[in-house]
Structures are given as structure tokens and as C-alpha cells.
Design an enzyme around this catalytic site. Sequence first.
Site, PDB file in Angstrom:
ATOM      1  N   LYS A  72      42.816  47.938  42.267  1.00  0.00           N
ATOM      2  CA  LYS A  72      42.944  47.648  43.698  1.00  0.00           C
ATOM      3  C   LYS A  72      44.129  48.440  44.250  1.00  0.00           C
ATOM      4  O   LYS A  72      45.161  48.556  43.578  1.00  0.00           O
ATOM      5  CB  LYS A  72      43.168  46.141  43.892  1.00  0.00           C
ATOM      6  CG  LYS A  72      43.189  45.685  45.351  1.00  0.00           C
ATOM      7  CD  LYS A  72      43.332  44.171  45.440  1.00  0.00           C
ATOM      8  CE  LYS A  72      43.343  43.660  46.863  1.00  0.00           C
ATOM      9  NZ  LYS A  72      43.449  42.207  46.958  1.00  0.00           N
ATOM     10  N   SER A 147      39.927  39.691  49.680  1.00  0.00           N
ATOM     11  CA  SER A 147      40.336  41.023  50.058  1.00  0.00           C
ATOM     12  C   SER A 147      40.060  42.100  49.006  1.00  0.00           C
ATOM     13  O   SER A 147      40.032  43.276  49.337  1.00  0.00           O
ATOM     14  CB  SER A 147      41.832  41.009  50.359  1.00  0.00           C
ATOM     15  OG  SER A 147      42.578  40.728  49.183  1.00  0.00           O
ATOM     16  N   SER A 171      41.171  35.824  46.918  1.00  0.00           N
ATOM     17  CA  SER A 171      40.853  37.243  47.137  1.00  0.00           C
ATOM     18  C   SER A 171      40.226  37.974  45.951  1.00  0.00           C
ATOM     19  O   SER A 171      39.762  39.094  46.106  1.00  0.00           O
ATOM     20  CB  SER A 171      42.102  38.004  47.568  1.00  0.00           C
ATOM     21  OG  SER A 171      42.294  37.863  48.946  1.00  0.00           O
TER      22      SER A 171
END
Lengths: 488, 99
Positions: A72, A147, A171
Amino acid sequence: MINIKNLNKKICLGEIKSVDIIKKCLNCIKENDIKIKAFLRLNEKDSFIKASQIDKSNMKNKQLSGIPIAIKDNIMIKDHNMTAASKYLEHYISPYDATVIKKLKMAGAIFIGETNMDEFAMGGSTETSAYQKTTNPWNIEYIPGGSSGGSAAAVGSGMVPLALGSDTGGSVRQPASFCGVVGYKPSYGLISRYGVCALASSFDQIGVFSKTVMNVALLTSIIAGKDYNDPVCEPKGWIDYTYNLNNPYILKNLKIGIPKQLLDYKIDNDIVKVFNDAIKKLKLEGAEVFEIDIPSCKYINALYKIIMCAEVSANIATFDGIRYGYRSLNCKNLNDEYAKSRAESLGYEVKKRILFGTYVLKSQNYYKYYHKAQKVRTLLIKQIKDVYKKCDFIFSPSTLQMPVKFGEILSDECDIFLIMANLAGLPGITIPYSFSNFGMPIGMHFMGPRFSDAKLFKIAYAFEKISNFNINIFPKYLSPVLHKKDKI
Amino acid sequence: MFIKEKELNIIADLAKIYINEKEKVSYLLDLNKMESLTEILEKIDVSGLEPTTHLTDLRNVWREDIVKPCSRKIVNQMLNSAPAKEKNFYKIHKVINVK
């Protein structure tokens, strides 16, 4: 889907070349990511160099030798660009490795690319990214969740076998559930956050994505453990989370609590049906399933919004446009520089959270909102602790709503049971269980007491076996690479 | 509406973020939505409860400030991330204006 342990063994024995895996992976990404848009950047050249080094050298004997992993874009890899999907960090180059990255490098993993996310991890759909919209691999008209939507979609579409994300309020687990993969958030303090762009520090944890619980447990074993650079990281001894993972009797007599507050929320029909089926199967395996009461459930949303935004406003205050990041031109003075730099480079959602955080921390409001919320958080934690005296694990659907189309809004309650784990620092794992009538995946969520992570993996492993979700099935239009059919 | 325009201006000023007139309308709407969500906490009895500030047994550890050597390479790397620099320093606007 490939078992990383076996794949690693083959690479170590020289039966498969890491370079070939990387080649297949990158080809798959190039073919599929046009539609999915999970990756912000690919590290093609570096990946090949690293892979050929591994093929030639004695680095082969590491746990993740030659295995590609997606990261990420809020986790620092030295000398790589890290944007956290914000214009503010567009040209930022990480000066050091995050602790998890250091550990993965030592284990021989290859960072194939950085994945898209909501700007600074603020959002639940990956739509607040300043760069691109990631789609759900099961239907590209739908959001992947967020997210960590890029990491979830990259694994869900079979482009990579492993990915890292971060979980502040679901997330990792919410997008994992939407994209049909296993998503795990560890107990608070199990994995170091050093080198991760902070959102709300009393919630943030790094989480793991893969198609199987075994792979997730393996990756967790590598990145978990004490780190002096993250003061909340607890001094636990090293644990191999894959050890004795396969325990056929683990579900027998297991006490599973279902929050009775689930009835207070509107849950999509498909999810209710699948959830009831899952309970039936757990009972058939010998588990004792019963209702539990967490009265403070109804405060979760309010609590989370206040504390998270307060912490956001403190963390984002470090973005001043002086030491790094975006700086506005033609400013009159220092204050002007702060205000313009932030106004021009941060997105609406980020600014909204900073403003609300500032509001609840304002001296006149501090006791009414922030201090009160912290006390109610204590109350919630106390109630959860009491519940764990009666049951071993809490079970619920991962989300109360199916993924929505782009532009549509998820309800505030969608991931309420995921946020509970963040508020109390508990480990949680979502396992894909079935599909909706429209062919979208549905995940189920187990949450255990703090530092029960090893047992949580065992339960998740057993649950994965009784699920109706075939992990070898991918969306028809995709051609996943690390897949049994590929014979690698 | 609980949060009015005047209040929004104060918050934006405290947070050091410029917001334009157009944005103000949607911020007012969204922030008030968030504020109304928190009303539920008002009536809860929390007497006798300590606030949870963090989840671990963190304690302050005091130590002396010791200057440690740092390689030129790292110093340059940090300075190179800055939007503006001069010699060995981050360059910012003048803070004290001596007339």
C-alpha cells in the site's frame, strides 16, 4: 490459488525461477490492471534485478525468497516514491525503510508495485485517491472498498499473491471482504508501524491480504514482533502463526458470540442469508453459537469519528510544506504558506476530517467531545472484555452492506463491527464465505481478545474450509497468474 | 445548524487551512452532519471512568538530549526532500520582521 510456502520451497530447490514468477506477474498486471487500476506504480526493473539475484544467490533459503508482494502506498520503501495517494506527497522519496519493509527484504520478498488507496487512508472506497479510481475485480462498475482498495483488488484479481495494507477503521478487512480475499488486522501493538504514514495513531495497524489464511499467517509471522521504533509495539516473543494451523477440532465446543445489536442495523438481504448459513455450518462443526450483548455498540460511529478526526488533525499538522511535500508559491508569510499549501494539495475528505478534528479539540469543545468520547471508549472496551468472559470469539458479517457503484455512498454503519476491533485494539480477520445473487463476494468476520491472533488464525483456517467460496474461481474476464492452472 | 460560518472560519484558521466560499457550503453541511452524529454521546453516564488515551501501558521515558553524529548523505537526503533549502537549512518565510 498458490500456497506461498510451497512456491517458496520450489524456488529454493531451483525447480522454479523467481524471474519467471515476476515475469508472469507483471504480464498479468499489464493485461488486467488497465481495468482494475490497483497499482499506482510498478517496480519492473528492480523486481527483475532482485529476482535474478535470488535465483543465482544463496538468498534462496529465506521464507519469501523471490515472492512478489504489493505494498500500500503509505508504507515507506527506501528510495521509492511514496504518495499516500495525495498530491501533497507527489514527489516524496522515502528516506528509509519501514520496519515491515526491512523484515520483508530480509525474507527475500520482491516489491512488485505500490497500490492505490484513499488519500492518506481516509475513506472507504479508494475514491478519494488523488490519482485514479480502482475498480472491484468482480464487477468493475463497483467500488473495491477502502482505504486499502488497491491492495485488495490486486490480490482479489489474482495479480499478486500477497499485499500489505493498513487498517484504522476496517481499511484492510472491508476492501478484503468486497474483493473476495482474506484480510487481517492484528492486535494493536503486534506489528510495527514505523515508516507508515500515520492516520489515527491509537487505531492504526498494518494488515495483510492474501487469498488464503495460510498465506496471511505466513506473512504475519515474518512482519510481526517488537520494534523499538514503534513504542506501542509489544515485546512478544516470535510466533510462527502457521504452526499447527490445521486443527480439525478447533471449532468443536468453541464459544462463538453473535452481537445481538446486529438486529439494530439494516443489513443487506444477501448478507443475512449467507450469515445464517455460516452460523448453521459452525454449529454443525460443534461450535456453541449464542447471542452476546455489547450495549455500547450504538456509540461506535460517534466515538470513532471524534477520536479518529482528533488524531488526524494532530497527525496531519506535521504536513507544513517546509521539510517535505507540496509548498504553495507566492505566499505572503509563513502562516499563509501553511494554509495555502494544505488548501492546494489536500483533498476534500482529508480537509473535512482535519476541520472536524480541530473542532472537537478546540478548548471550548475538548471536554464535550474528545474527552467524553475517550471515556465512552473505556466503557466499550470494558463491555467487550466482559463479553470475552462468556465467549471465545465474536462473529459477524464483515460488512452490513454489499459494495456500491461508483459515486454511491456506503452507509455509516456498513463496517461498524470492523471498527469495534480498532477501538478496542483487537485482532480481526475476514474470510470470503460466499457470493451474493449478483455475483459479488461476501465475507465473514471473526474478532478475538487482544493477542489471541494465533488462535484466530486457526479458527479462520477451519472456517475457510467450510466456506462456500471457491478461491480458485476468478472473475471470468481476468486471467490470474498465480493460480493452480498455471502449474507453478 | 450547530456549526455556523463564523465558527467554521475559526476552525479553519486554527487548522491553518484556507477554504474558499464555495467549499464553505459543503463543509458546513458535512461538519454539521458529523456533529449531529455525536449527540448520542451526550446523555451517557461516564462517571468513574478514566479516558482511554491509548491502548498500551505507555509511560513517559525521560532521557538526556544527546547529539549523535549523522552522515552527510542522510543530511542531504533529508534536505533534498524540502521544497526550498539554503546551505544546510530548510528555507522558510521570514518569521520575525525587523523594521
